[in-house]
Design a protein around this motif. Structure first.
Motif, PDB file in Angstrom:
ATOM      1  N   LEU A   1      12.955 -13.785   0.728  1.00  0.00           N
ATOM      2  CA  LEU A   1      12.578 -12.608   1.349  1.00  0.00           C
ATOM      3  C   LEU A   1      10.945 -12.345   1.563  1.00  0.00           C
ATOM      4  CD1 LEU A   1      14.051  -9.676  -0.706  1.00  0.00           C
ATOM      5  CD2 LEU A   1      14.676 -11.051   0.670  1.00  0.00           C
TER       6      LEU A   1
ATOM      7  N   SER B   1       7.772  -9.955  -2.396  1.00  0.00           N
ATOM      8  CA  SER B   1       9.234  -9.691  -3.302  1.00  0.00           C
ATOM      9  C   SER B   1       9.434 -10.659  -4.227  1.00  0.00           C
ATOM     10  CB  SER B   1       9.997 -10.291  -2.395  1.00  0.00           C
ATOM     11  OG  SER B   1      10.069  -9.541  -0.877  1.00  0.00           O
TER      12      SER B   1
ATOM     13  N   GLY C   1      18.886  -4.034  -6.067  1.00  0.00           N
ATOM     14  CA  GLY C   1      18.465  -3.935  -5.093  1.00  0.00           C
ATOM     15  C   GLY C   1      17.794  -4.953  -4.258  1.00  0.00           C
TER      16      GLY C   1
ATOM     17  N   TYR D   1      20.215  -7.151  -1.289  1.00  0.00           N
ATOM     18  CA  TYR D   1      19.485  -7.562   0.059  1.00  0.00           C
ATOM     19  C   TYR D   1      18.987  -9.173   0.430  1.00  0.00           C
ATOM     20  CZ  TYR D   1      16.648  -6.506   4.111  1.00  0.00           C
ATOM     21  OH  TYR D   1      16.252  -6.414   6.055  1.00  0.00           O
TER      22      TYR D   1
ATOM     23  N   ARG E   1      22.686 -10.454   0.439  1.00  0.00           N
ATOM     24  CA  ARG E   1      23.163 -10.137   1.809  1.00  0.00           C
ATOM     25  C   ARG E   1      21.962 -11.061   3.237  1.00  0.00           C
ATOM     26  NH1 ARG E   1      20.419  -6.997   6.345  1.00  0.00           N
ATOM     27  NH2 ARG E   1      22.108  -5.571   7.482  1.00  0.00           N
ATOM     28  N   MET E   2      21.407 -10.885   3.361  1.00  0.00           N
ATOM     29  CA  MET E   2      20.017 -11.813   4.050  1.00  0.00           C
ATOM     30  C   MET E   2      21.071 -13.272   3.901  1.00  0.00           C
ATOM     31  SD  MET E   2      16.426 -10.341   3.884  1.00  0.00           S
ATOM     32  CE  MET E   2      16.135 -11.703   5.295  1.00  0.00           C
TER      33      MET E   2
ATOM     34  N   MET F   1      13.106 -12.366   5.710  1.00  0.00           N
ATOM     35  CA  MET F   1      11.493 -11.139   5.412  1.00  0.00           C
ATOM     36  C   MET F   1      10.129 -10.929   6.278  1.00  0.00           C
ATOM     37  SD  MET F   1      10.885  -7.333   3.265  1.00  0.00           S
ATOM     38  CE  MET F   1      12.783  -7.493   3.213  1.00  0.00           C
TER      39      MET F   1
ATOM     40  N   THR G   1      16.473   1.401  -3.897  1.00  0.00           N
ATOM     41  CA  THR G   1      15.948   0.035  -3.326  1.00  0.00           C
ATOM     42  C   THR G   1      16.340  -0.704  -2.178  1.00  0.00           C
ATOM     43  OG1 THR G   1      14.691  -0.070  -4.943  1.00  0.00           O
ATOM     44  CG2 THR G   1      14.445  -2.037  -4.340  1.00  0.00           C
ATOM     45  N   PHE G   2      17.955  -0.876  -2.126  1.00  0.00           N
ATOM     46  CA  PHE G   2      18.770  -1.757  -1.002  1.00  0.00           C
ATOM     47  C   PHE G   2      18.041  -1.226   0.183  1.00  0.00           C
ATOM     48  CE2 PHE G   2      21.801  -2.619   1.738  1.00  0.00           C
ATOM     49  CZ  PHE G   2      22.237  -3.776   1.665  1.00  0.00           C
TER      50      PHE G   2
ATOM     51  N   LEU H   1      14.212  -1.202   1.799  1.00  0.00           N
ATOM     52  CA  LEU H   1      14.775  -3.141   2.065  1.00  0.00           C
ATOM     53  C   LEU H   1      15.256  -3.236   3.541  1.00  0.00           C
ATOM     54  CD1 LEU H   1      14.890  -5.248  -0.972  1.00  0.00           C
ATOM     55  CD2 LEU H   1      12.741  -4.229  -0.105  1.00  0.00           C
ATOM     56  N   LYS H   2      16.666  -2.183   4.038  1.00  0.00           N
ATOM     57  CA  LYS H   2      16.608  -2.318   4.715  1.00  0.00           C
ATOM     58  C   LYS H   2      16.289  -1.860   6.000  1.00  0.00           C
ATOM     59  CE  LYS H   2      21.926  -2.219   7.198  1.00  0.00           C
ATOM     60  NZ  LYS H   2      22.762  -1.485   6.496  1.00  0.00           N
TER      61      LYS H   2
ATOM     62  N   SER I   1      12.802  -4.377   7.284  1.00  0.00           N
ATOM     63  CA  SER I   1      13.308  -4.809   7.871  1.00  0.00           C
ATOM     64  C   SER I   1      13.779  -5.095   9.419  1.00  0.00           C
ATOM     65  CB  SER I   1      14.669  -5.655   7.794  1.00  0.00           C
ATOM     66  OG  SER I   1      15.690  -5.052   7.084  1.00  0.00           O
TER      67      SER I   1
END
Length: 498
Positions: A108, A112, A425, A429, A432-433, A442, A488-489, A492-493, A496
Protein backbone atom coordinates in the motif's frame (compact mmCIF):
# COMPACT_ATOMS: atom_id res chain seq x y z
CA UNK A 1 7.08 -13.53 53.60
CA UNK A 2 6.63 -16.95 51.98
CA UNK A 3 4.88 -15.35 49.00
CA UNK A 4 7.77 -12.92 48.51
CA UNK A 5 10.31 -15.73 48.82
CA UNK A 6 8.40 -17.82 46.26
CA UNK A 7 8.32 -14.90 43.83
CA UNK A 8 12.08 -14.34 44.26
CA UNK A 9 12.76 -18.03 43.53
CA UNK A 10 10.47 -17.81 40.52
CA UNK A 11 12.36 -14.82 39.09
CA UNK A 12 15.70 -16.42 39.83
CA UNK A 13 14.66 -19.33 37.60
CA UNK A 14 13.55 -16.88 34.89
CA UNK A 15 16.96 -15.18 34.94
CA UNK A 16 18.73 -18.53 34.70
CA UNK A 17 16.65 -19.44 31.64
CA UNK A 18 17.29 -15.97 30.18
CA UNK A 19 21.03 -16.29 30.67
CA UNK A 20 21.19 -19.71 29.03
CA UNK A 21 19.00 -18.80 26.03
CA UNK A 22 20.02 -15.20 25.25
CA UNK A 23 23.01 -16.19 23.10
CA UNK A 24 24.92 -13.20 21.73
CA UNK A 25 22.05 -10.87 22.52
CA UNK A 26 22.16 -9.31 19.05
CA UNK A 27 19.24 -8.06 16.95
CA UNK A 28 18.88 -11.38 15.13
CA UNK A 29 18.25 -13.15 18.42
CA UNK A 30 16.14 -10.34 19.89
CA UNK A 31 13.80 -9.96 16.88
CA UNK A 32 13.43 -13.49 15.47
CA UNK A 33 15.49 -15.92 17.61
CA UNK A 34 17.43 -16.54 14.37
CA UNK A 35 14.44 -18.65 13.29
CA UNK A 36 15.74 -21.64 15.23
CA UNK A 37 12.94 -22.06 17.82
CA UNK A 38 11.33 -25.53 18.11
CA UNK A 39 7.69 -25.22 17.04
CA UNK A 40 6.32 -27.31 19.93
CA UNK A 41 8.01 -25.03 22.50
CA UNK A 42 6.59 -21.96 20.77
CA UNK A 43 3.11 -23.52 20.73
CA UNK A 44 3.12 -24.43 24.41
CA UNK A 45 4.52 -21.06 25.47
CA UNK A 46 2.01 -19.19 23.32
CA UNK A 47 -0.88 -20.62 25.32
CA UNK A 48 0.48 -18.92 28.43
CA UNK A 49 1.37 -15.73 26.56
CA UNK A 50 -2.21 -15.46 25.30
CA UNK A 51 -3.68 -15.79 28.80
CA UNK A 52 -3.05 -12.71 30.94
CA UNK A 53 -3.47 -12.25 34.68
CA UNK A 54 -6.80 -10.61 33.91
CA UNK A 55 -7.95 -13.85 32.27
CA UNK A 56 -6.83 -15.81 35.31
CA UNK A 57 -9.07 -13.69 37.53
CA UNK A 58 -11.94 -12.69 35.22
CA UNK A 59 -12.82 -15.83 33.26
CA UNK A 60 -13.83 -17.91 36.32
CA UNK A 61 -16.13 -15.07 37.39
CA UNK A 62 -17.56 -14.78 33.89
CA UNK A 63 -19.85 -17.78 34.43
CA UNK A 64 -21.88 -15.89 37.02
CA UNK A 65 -23.53 -13.73 34.34
CA UNK A 66 -22.95 -15.51 31.03
CA UNK A 67 -22.47 -19.16 32.03
CA UNK A 68 -19.99 -21.01 29.79
CA UNK A 69 -21.06 -19.22 26.60
CA UNK A 70 -17.52 -17.84 26.22
CA UNK A 71 -16.60 -21.26 24.83
CA UNK A 72 -18.59 -20.33 21.69
CA UNK A 73 -16.01 -17.60 21.08
CA UNK A 74 -13.20 -20.08 21.79
CA UNK A 75 -14.61 -22.37 19.09
CA UNK A 76 -14.32 -19.47 16.67
CA UNK A 77 -10.72 -19.03 17.86
CA UNK A 78 -9.83 -22.49 16.52
CA UNK A 79 -11.10 -21.60 13.03
CA UNK A 80 -9.34 -18.24 13.24
CA UNK A 81 -6.00 -19.86 14.01
CA UNK A 82 -6.32 -22.12 10.97
CA UNK A 83 -7.02 -19.07 8.79
CA UNK A 84 -3.94 -17.29 10.15
CA UNK A 85 -1.83 -20.43 9.68
CA UNK A 86 -2.78 -21.00 6.05
CA UNK A 87 -3.59 -17.48 4.84
CA UNK A 88 -1.20 -15.06 6.58
CA UNK A 89 1.78 -17.14 7.68
CA UNK A 90 2.69 -18.25 4.10
CA UNK A 91 2.84 -14.58 3.06
CA UNK A 92 4.92 -13.50 6.07
CA UNK A 93 7.38 -16.36 5.61
CA UNK A 94 7.67 -15.88 1.86
CA UNK A 95 8.53 -12.21 2.35
CA UNK A 96 10.91 -13.06 5.23
CA UNK A 97 9.44 -10.30 7.43
CA UNK A 98 10.77 -9.11 10.77
CA UNK A 99 7.59 -7.16 11.48
CA UNK A 100 4.31 -8.01 9.81
CA UNK A 101 3.51 -4.34 9.07
CA UNK A 102 6.26 -4.26 6.43
CA UNK A 103 3.70 -6.07 4.28
CA UNK A 104 1.61 -2.88 4.25
CA UNK A 105 4.61 -0.93 3.00
CA UNK A 106 5.11 -3.30 0.08
CA UNK A 107 1.44 -3.39 -0.94
CA UNK A 108 0.00 0.00 0.00
CA UNK A 109 2.76 2.48 0.72
CA UNK A 110 4.63 4.35 3.44
CA UNK A 111 1.68 6.08 5.12
CA UNK A 112 -0.33 2.86 5.31
CA UNK A 113 2.71 1.14 6.77
CA UNK A 114 3.26 3.77 9.46
CA UNK A 115 -0.47 3.87 10.23
CA UNK A 116 -0.64 0.12 10.83
CA UNK A 117 2.42 0.14 13.09
CA UNK A 118 1.18 3.19 15.02
CA UNK A 119 -2.23 1.63 15.66
CA UNK A 120 -0.50 -1.49 16.94
CA UNK A 121 1.79 0.47 19.28
CA UNK A 122 -1.08 2.53 20.68
CA UNK A 123 -3.44 -0.38 21.30
CA UNK A 124 -0.73 -2.72 22.59
CA UNK A 125 0.72 -0.19 25.04
CA UNK A 126 -2.72 0.69 26.45
CA UNK A 127 -4.02 -2.88 26.55
CA UNK A 128 -0.87 -4.46 27.98
CA UNK A 129 -0.56 -1.71 30.60
CA UNK A 130 -4.13 -2.22 31.81
CA UNK A 131 -3.64 -5.97 32.07
CA UNK A 132 -0.39 -5.61 33.94
CA UNK A 133 -1.84 -2.88 36.18
CA UNK A 134 -4.54 -5.25 37.39
CA UNK A 135 -1.88 -7.91 38.00
CA UNK A 136 0.20 -5.42 40.01
CA UNK A 137 -2.86 -4.61 42.13
CA UNK A 138 -3.24 -8.30 43.01
CA UNK A 139 0.48 -8.73 43.69
CA UNK A 140 0.43 -5.65 45.91
CA UNK A 141 -2.60 -6.96 47.78
CA UNK A 142 -1.34 -10.50 48.33
CA UNK A 143 2.44 -10.01 48.60
CA UNK A 144 3.45 -6.44 49.51
CA UNK A 145 0.71 -5.46 51.98
CA UNK A 146 1.10 -8.68 54.07
CA UNK A 147 4.87 -8.10 54.06
CA UNK A 148 4.41 -4.57 55.40
CA UNK A 149 2.06 -5.80 58.12
CA UNK A 150 4.71 -8.35 59.15
CA UNK A 151 6.94 -5.42 60.07
CA UNK A 152 4.02 -3.58 61.74
CA UNK A 153 4.03 -0.87 59.08
CA UNK A 154 0.72 0.97 59.00
CA UNK A 155 -0.62 3.42 56.40
CA UNK A 156 0.30 6.27 58.74
CA UNK A 157 3.98 5.28 58.64
CA UNK A 158 4.26 3.98 55.09
CA UNK A 159 2.42 5.46 52.17
CA UNK A 160 0.47 2.68 50.41
CA UNK A 161 0.74 4.53 47.11
CA UNK A 162 4.51 4.56 47.43
CA UNK A 163 4.51 0.83 48.07
CA UNK A 164 2.40 0.30 44.95
CA UNK A 165 4.78 2.52 42.98
CA UNK A 166 7.70 0.38 44.11
CA UNK A 167 5.77 -2.78 43.19
CA UNK A 168 5.21 -1.53 39.64
CA UNK A 169 8.80 -0.30 39.21
CA UNK A 170 10.29 -3.56 40.43
CA UNK A 171 7.97 -5.74 38.34
CA UNK A 172 8.55 -3.83 35.09
CA UNK A 173 12.32 -3.65 35.65
CA UNK A 174 12.42 -7.40 36.19
CA UNK A 175 10.72 -7.91 32.82
CA UNK A 176 13.19 -5.52 31.19
CA UNK A 177 16.17 -7.28 32.77
CA UNK A 178 15.37 -10.82 31.63
CA UNK A 179 14.33 -9.76 28.09
CA UNK A 180 16.93 -7.06 27.32
CA UNK A 181 19.50 -9.39 25.78
CA UNK A 182 17.68 -12.32 24.26
CA UNK A 183 14.34 -10.70 23.46
CA UNK A 184 12.11 -13.12 21.59
CA UNK A 185 14.85 -15.76 21.68
CA UNK A 186 14.55 -15.81 25.47
CA UNK A 187 10.76 -15.53 25.59
CA UNK A 188 10.23 -18.77 23.66
CA UNK A 189 11.73 -20.60 26.65
CA UNK A 190 10.62 -18.41 29.57
CA UNK A 191 7.01 -18.53 28.29
CA UNK A 192 7.16 -22.32 28.33
CA UNK A 193 8.27 -22.24 31.97
CA UNK A 194 5.60 -19.67 32.84
CA UNK A 195 2.87 -21.67 31.10
CA UNK A 196 3.79 -24.73 33.19
CA UNK A 197 3.60 -22.61 36.37
CA UNK A 198 0.28 -21.06 35.37
CA UNK A 199 -1.49 -24.35 34.62
CA UNK A 200 0.00 -25.99 37.70
CA UNK A 201 -1.47 -23.19 39.81
CA UNK A 202 -4.84 -23.45 38.05
CA UNK A 203 -5.09 -27.23 38.52
CA UNK A 204 -4.11 -27.00 42.18
CA UNK A 205 -6.75 -24.33 42.87
CA UNK A 206 -9.38 -26.48 41.11
CA UNK A 207 -8.34 -29.45 43.23
CA UNK A 208 -8.62 -27.37 46.41
CA UNK A 209 -12.12 -26.20 45.43
CA UNK A 210 -13.19 -29.81 44.74
CA UNK A 211 -11.74 -30.95 48.07
CA UNK A 212 -13.64 -28.27 49.99
CA UNK A 213 -16.88 -29.59 48.50
CA UNK A 214 -16.09 -33.15 49.57
CA UNK A 215 -16.07 -34.46 46.00
CA UNK A 216 -13.73 -36.52 43.90
CA UNK A 217 -12.84 -35.48 40.36
CA UNK A 218 -15.52 -37.64 38.71
CA UNK A 219 -18.24 -36.26 40.96
CA UNK A 220 -17.04 -32.70 40.30
CA UNK A 221 -17.26 -33.23 36.52
CA UNK A 222 -20.81 -34.54 36.85
CA UNK A 223 -21.80 -31.66 39.14
CA UNK A 224 -20.42 -29.08 36.70
CA UNK A 225 -22.22 -30.69 33.76
CA UNK A 226 -25.51 -30.72 35.69
CA UNK A 227 -25.24 -27.13 36.91
CA UNK A 228 -27.29 -24.42 35.18
CA UNK A 229 -24.13 -22.35 34.70
CA UNK A 230 -22.68 -25.04 32.40
CA UNK A 231 -24.82 -23.76 29.50
CA UNK A 232 -22.61 -23.22 26.45
CA UNK A 233 -24.81 -22.56 23.41
CA UNK A 234 -27.31 -19.74 22.79
CA UNK A 235 -29.17 -20.07 19.49
CA UNK A 236 -32.58 -18.61 20.32
CA UNK A 237 -31.83 -14.95 21.19
CA UNK A 238 -30.45 -12.90 18.28
CA UNK A 239 -30.37 -9.73 20.38
CA UNK A 240 -28.12 -11.29 23.00
CA UNK A 241 -24.37 -10.75 23.02
CA UNK A 242 -24.10 -14.46 23.79
CA UNK A 243 -25.80 -15.59 20.58
CA UNK A 244 -23.75 -18.45 19.08
CA UNK A 245 -23.19 -16.97 15.63
CA UNK A 246 -22.17 -13.60 17.04
CA UNK A 247 -19.69 -15.23 19.40
CA UNK A 248 -18.40 -17.82 16.93
CA UNK A 249 -17.86 -15.43 14.01
CA UNK A 250 -16.43 -12.79 16.31
CA UNK A 251 -14.02 -15.37 17.70
CA UNK A 252 -12.72 -16.02 14.18
CA UNK A 253 -12.12 -12.34 13.48
CA UNK A 254 -10.68 -11.67 16.94
CA UNK A 255 -7.94 -14.24 16.27
CA UNK A 256 -7.32 -13.02 12.71
CA UNK A 257 -6.90 -9.44 13.95
CA UNK A 258 -5.50 -9.77 17.47
CA UNK A 259 -3.14 -12.63 16.58
CA UNK A 260 -2.59 -12.66 12.82
CA UNK A 261 -2.30 -8.86 12.53
CA UNK A 262 -0.61 -8.27 15.89
CA UNK A 263 3.19 -8.10 15.96
CA UNK A 264 3.25 -9.23 19.58
CA UNK A 265 1.50 -12.52 18.84
CA UNK A 266 3.07 -13.16 15.44
CA UNK A 267 6.68 -12.41 16.36
CA UNK A 268 7.02 -15.73 18.20
CA UNK A 269 5.42 -17.65 15.36
CA UNK A 270 7.99 -16.16 12.99
CA UNK A 271 10.81 -17.71 15.05
CA UNK A 272 10.07 -21.25 13.79
CA UNK A 273 12.53 -22.80 11.37
CA UNK A 274 10.09 -23.35 8.52
CA UNK A 275 6.62 -22.32 7.45
CA UNK A 276 5.36 -25.85 8.07
CA UNK A 277 6.66 -25.73 11.65
CA UNK A 278 4.98 -22.36 12.19
CA UNK A 279 1.68 -23.74 10.89
CA UNK A 280 1.90 -26.75 13.22
CA UNK A 281 2.64 -24.38 16.08
CA UNK A 282 -0.32 -22.12 15.26
CA UNK A 283 -2.86 -24.93 14.88
CA UNK A 284 -1.66 -26.76 18.00
CA UNK A 285 -2.04 -23.88 20.41
CA UNK A 286 -5.24 -22.85 18.64
CA UNK A 287 -6.81 -26.18 19.62
CA UNK A 288 -5.39 -25.80 23.15
CA UNK A 289 -7.56 -22.75 23.84
CA UNK A 290 -10.74 -24.80 24.21
CA UNK A 291 -9.56 -27.08 27.06
CA UNK A 292 -7.61 -24.21 28.68
CA UNK A 293 -10.63 -21.92 28.91
CA UNK A 294 -12.88 -24.85 29.84
CA UNK A 295 -10.71 -25.29 32.93
CA UNK A 296 -11.05 -21.61 33.89
CA UNK A 297 -14.82 -21.66 33.40
CA UNK A 298 -15.17 -24.96 35.26
CA UNK A 299 -13.36 -23.38 38.21
CA UNK A 300 -15.91 -20.57 38.14
CA UNK A 301 -18.83 -23.03 38.26
CA UNK A 302 -17.19 -24.91 41.15
CA UNK A 303 -16.65 -21.70 43.13
CA UNK A 304 -20.28 -20.60 42.68
CA UNK A 305 -21.43 -24.05 43.82
CA UNK A 306 -19.10 -23.82 46.84
CA UNK A 307 -20.38 -20.35 47.80
CA UNK A 308 -23.96 -21.58 47.57
CA UNK A 309 -23.18 -24.76 49.51
CA UNK A 310 -21.70 -22.72 52.37
CA UNK A 311 -24.49 -20.14 52.28
CA UNK A 312 -22.07 -17.34 51.45
CA UNK A 313 -23.16 -14.36 49.36
CA UNK A 314 -21.36 -14.06 46.04
CA UNK A 315 -19.05 -11.02 45.72
CA UNK A 316 -20.57 -7.93 44.08
CA UNK A 317 -17.89 -8.00 41.41
CA UNK A 318 -17.49 -11.26 39.50
CA UNK A 319 -13.74 -10.56 39.31
CA UNK A 320 -13.58 -11.02 43.10
CA UNK A 321 -14.90 -14.59 42.97
CA UNK A 322 -11.48 -16.27 42.85
CA UNK A 323 -9.61 -13.76 45.11
CA UNK A 324 -12.35 -14.18 47.76
CA UNK A 325 -11.84 -17.95 47.69
CA UNK A 326 -8.07 -17.84 48.14
CA UNK A 327 -7.67 -14.70 50.30
CA UNK A 328 -6.06 -14.80 53.73
CA UNK A 329 -9.49 -14.20 55.29
CA UNK A 330 -11.13 -16.97 53.32
CA UNK A 331 -13.77 -18.92 55.25
CA UNK A 332 -13.57 -21.85 52.83
CA UNK A 333 -10.05 -23.07 53.48
CA UNK A 334 -8.75 -24.74 56.63
CA UNK A 335 -6.70 -22.78 59.13
CA UNK A 336 -3.15 -22.39 57.85
CA UNK A 337 -4.29 -23.25 54.32
CA UNK A 338 -4.93 -19.82 52.79
CA UNK A 339 -1.24 -18.82 52.97
CA UNK A 340 -0.20 -21.69 50.70
CA UNK A 341 -3.17 -21.19 48.43
CA UNK A 342 -2.26 -17.51 48.15
CA UNK A 343 1.26 -18.47 47.10
CA UNK A 344 -0.11 -20.73 44.37
CA UNK A 345 -2.56 -18.05 43.25
CA UNK A 346 0.05 -15.27 43.16
CA UNK A 347 2.50 -17.44 41.22
CA UNK A 348 -0.27 -18.23 38.73
CA UNK A 349 -1.01 -14.52 38.33
CA UNK A 350 2.70 -13.71 37.96
CA UNK A 351 3.17 -16.43 35.34
CA UNK A 352 0.11 -15.39 33.33
CA UNK A 353 0.87 -11.66 33.58
CA UNK A 354 4.56 -11.81 32.81
CA UNK A 355 4.22 -14.18 29.87
CA UNK A 356 1.94 -11.63 28.16
CA UNK A 357 3.68 -8.42 29.33
CA UNK A 358 7.22 -9.49 28.40
CA UNK A 359 6.23 -10.39 24.84
CA UNK A 360 4.31 -7.11 24.50
CA UNK A 361 7.38 -5.11 25.57
CA UNK A 362 9.58 -7.01 23.12
CA UNK A 363 7.11 -6.62 20.24
CA UNK A 364 6.66 -2.87 20.83
CA UNK A 365 10.44 -2.41 20.84
CA UNK A 366 10.72 -4.38 17.61
CA UNK A 367 7.95 -2.47 15.86
CA UNK A 368 9.24 0.94 16.92
CA UNK A 369 12.83 0.25 15.79
CA UNK A 370 11.90 -1.47 12.53
CA UNK A 371 8.63 0.21 11.49
CA UNK A 372 8.74 3.70 12.95
CA UNK A 373 12.49 4.40 12.95
CA UNK A 374 13.34 2.18 9.97
CA UNK A 375 16.60 0.99 11.59
CA UNK A 376 16.34 -2.78 12.09
CA UNK A 377 20.12 -3.30 12.27
CA UNK A 378 20.85 -0.59 14.86
CA UNK A 379 21.57 -2.61 18.00
CA UNK A 380 22.27 0.48 20.09
CA UNK A 381 18.89 1.98 19.19
CA UNK A 382 17.17 -1.30 20.03
CA UNK A 383 18.70 -1.41 23.51
CA UNK A 384 17.77 2.20 24.19
CA UNK A 385 14.22 1.84 22.93
CA UNK A 386 13.70 -1.35 24.91
CA UNK A 387 14.47 0.60 28.08
CA UNK A 388 12.34 3.56 26.95
CA UNK A 389 9.39 1.25 26.24
CA UNK A 390 9.76 -0.18 29.74
CA UNK A 391 9.60 3.33 31.22
CA UNK A 392 6.55 4.29 29.13
CA UNK A 393 4.93 1.02 30.11
CA UNK A 394 5.57 1.89 33.75
CA UNK A 395 4.12 5.39 33.32
CA UNK A 396 0.92 4.01 31.77
CA UNK A 397 0.44 1.60 34.68
CA UNK A 398 0.93 4.35 37.26
CA UNK A 399 -1.43 6.61 35.33
CA UNK A 400 -4.18 4.00 35.67
CA UNK A 401 -3.50 3.85 39.42
CA UNK A 402 -3.68 7.66 39.63
CA UNK A 403 -7.00 7.74 37.78
CA UNK A 404 -8.20 4.84 39.93
CA UNK A 405 -11.36 4.45 37.88
CA UNK A 406 -12.79 1.17 36.59
CA UNK A 407 -14.66 3.09 33.91
CA UNK A 408 -11.35 4.45 32.60
CA UNK A 409 -9.96 0.91 32.40
CA UNK A 410 -13.08 -0.32 30.62
CA UNK A 411 -12.76 2.60 28.20
CA UNK A 412 -9.17 1.58 27.42
CA UNK A 413 -10.28 -1.97 26.59
CA UNK A 414 -13.02 -0.60 24.34
CA UNK A 415 -10.49 1.68 22.65
CA UNK A 416 -8.20 -1.28 21.97
CA UNK A 417 -11.04 -3.20 20.36
CA UNK A 418 -11.72 -0.20 18.14
CA UNK A 419 -8.08 0.28 17.11
CA UNK A 420 -7.72 -3.26 15.78
CA UNK A 421 -10.53 -2.68 13.26
CA UNK A 422 -8.44 -0.43 10.97
CA UNK A 423 -5.69 -3.08 10.99
CA UNK A 424 -8.22 -5.63 9.77
CA UNK A 425 -9.33 -3.31 6.96
CA UNK A 426 -5.76 -2.41 5.96
CA UNK A 427 -4.57 -6.01 5.72
CA UNK A 428 -7.74 -7.19 3.99
CA UNK A 429 -7.30 -4.52 1.33
CA UNK A 430 -3.57 -5.28 0.99
CA UNK A 431 -4.33 -8.99 0.50
CA UNK A 432 -6.93 -8.15 -2.14
CA UNK A 433 -4.46 -5.97 -4.03
CA UNK A 434 -1.85 -8.70 -3.86
CA UNK A 435 -4.15 -11.18 -5.57
CA UNK A 436 -5.28 -8.69 -8.16
CA UNK A 437 -1.89 -7.31 -9.10
CA UNK A 438 1.18 -8.16 -7.02
CA UNK A 439 3.17 -5.25 -8.47
CA UNK A 440 0.48 -2.62 -7.93
CA UNK A 441 0.62 -0.19 -5.03
CA UNK A 442 -1.82 2.44 -3.88
CA UNK A 443 -1.00 5.85 -5.34
CA UNK A 444 1.02 8.32 -3.25
CA UNK A 445 -1.89 10.72 -2.99
CA UNK A 446 -4.30 8.02 -1.84
CA UNK A 447 -1.70 6.54 0.52
CA UNK A 448 -1.40 9.92 2.29
CA UNK A 449 -5.12 9.80 3.12
CA UNK A 450 -4.98 6.35 4.76
CA UNK A 451 -4.30 7.70 8.30
CA UNK A 452 -7.50 9.77 8.08
CA UNK A 453 -9.54 6.73 7.03
CA UNK A 454 -8.03 4.69 9.88
CA UNK A 455 -8.97 7.35 12.45
CA UNK A 456 -12.45 8.01 10.99
CA UNK A 457 -13.45 4.33 10.99
CA UNK A 458 -13.48 3.82 14.81
CA UNK A 459 -15.30 7.16 15.22
CA UNK A 460 -17.99 6.08 12.76
CA UNK A 461 -18.30 2.75 14.56
CA UNK A 462 -18.76 4.54 17.87
CA UNK A 463 -21.52 6.69 16.38
CA UNK A 464 -23.14 3.59 14.83
CA UNK A 465 -23.09 1.75 18.16
CA UNK A 466 -24.76 4.68 19.95
CA UNK A 467 -27.40 5.01 17.22
CA UNK A 468 -28.35 1.32 17.13
CA UNK A 469 -28.52 1.15 20.91
CA UNK A 470 -30.80 4.19 21.07
CA UNK A 471 -33.01 3.47 18.04
CA UNK A 472 -33.24 -0.31 17.97
CA UNK A 473 -32.07 -1.33 21.47
CA UNK A 474 -29.43 -3.46 19.79
CA UNK A 475 -26.09 -3.64 21.55
CA UNK A 476 -23.02 -4.54 19.52
CA UNK A 477 -20.66 -7.12 20.91
CA UNK A 478 -17.42 -8.38 19.41
CA UNK A 479 -18.98 -8.09 15.94
CA UNK A 480 -18.20 -4.36 16.01
CA UNK A 481 -14.65 -5.33 15.13
CA UNK A 482 -15.87 -6.73 11.80
CA UNK A 483 -17.91 -3.59 11.09
CA UNK A 484 -14.89 -1.43 11.89
CA UNK A 485 -12.70 -3.38 9.50
CA UNK A 486 -15.36 -3.24 6.78
CA UNK A 487 -15.62 0.56 7.02
CA UNK A 488 -11.84 0.88 6.72
CA UNK A 489 -11.79 -1.52 3.77
CA UNK A 490 -14.55 0.37 1.93
CA UNK A 491 -12.81 3.67 2.62
CA UNK A 492 -9.58 2.34 1.09
CA UNK A 493 -11.48 1.00 -1.90
CA UNK A 494 -13.05 4.43 -2.51
CA UNK A 495 -9.61 6.07 -2.25
CA UNK A 496 -8.11 3.69 -4.79
CA UNK A 497 -10.53 4.90 -7.48
CA UNK A 498 -9.22 8.46 -7.34
Amino acid sequence: MLILLSILIYFALLFVISRVTSGKGDNGTFYRARRQAPWYMVAFGMVGASISGVTFVSVPGMVEQSDMTYLQTCMGFVVGYFLVAYLLLPIFYRLNLTTIYTFLLQRLGKYSYKTGASFFLLSKMAGASVRFYLACVILHQFAVVPLLSTFDLRPSTFDSQLSFLLTVVVMVLLIWLYTRRGGIGTLVWTDTFQTICMFTALLLIIYMAISQMGMNIGEAVQAIAADSHSRIFVFDDWMSKQNFWKQFLSGIFIVVVMTGLDQDMMQKNLTCKTLRDAQKDMCTYGFAFLPANLLFLSLGVLLIMLFQQQGVTLPESSDQLLPTFIGDNSIFLPKGGPGWVSIIFVLGIVAASFSSADSALTAMTTSFCVDICGRPDDERLRKRMHFVMAIVFMVFILLFELLNSTSIIDAIYVMCSYTYGPLLGLFAYALRMQKKNPMHRMGECSDRLVPYIAVASPLLCFALELATRYLFHYQFGYELLMVNGLITFLGLKVLSKH
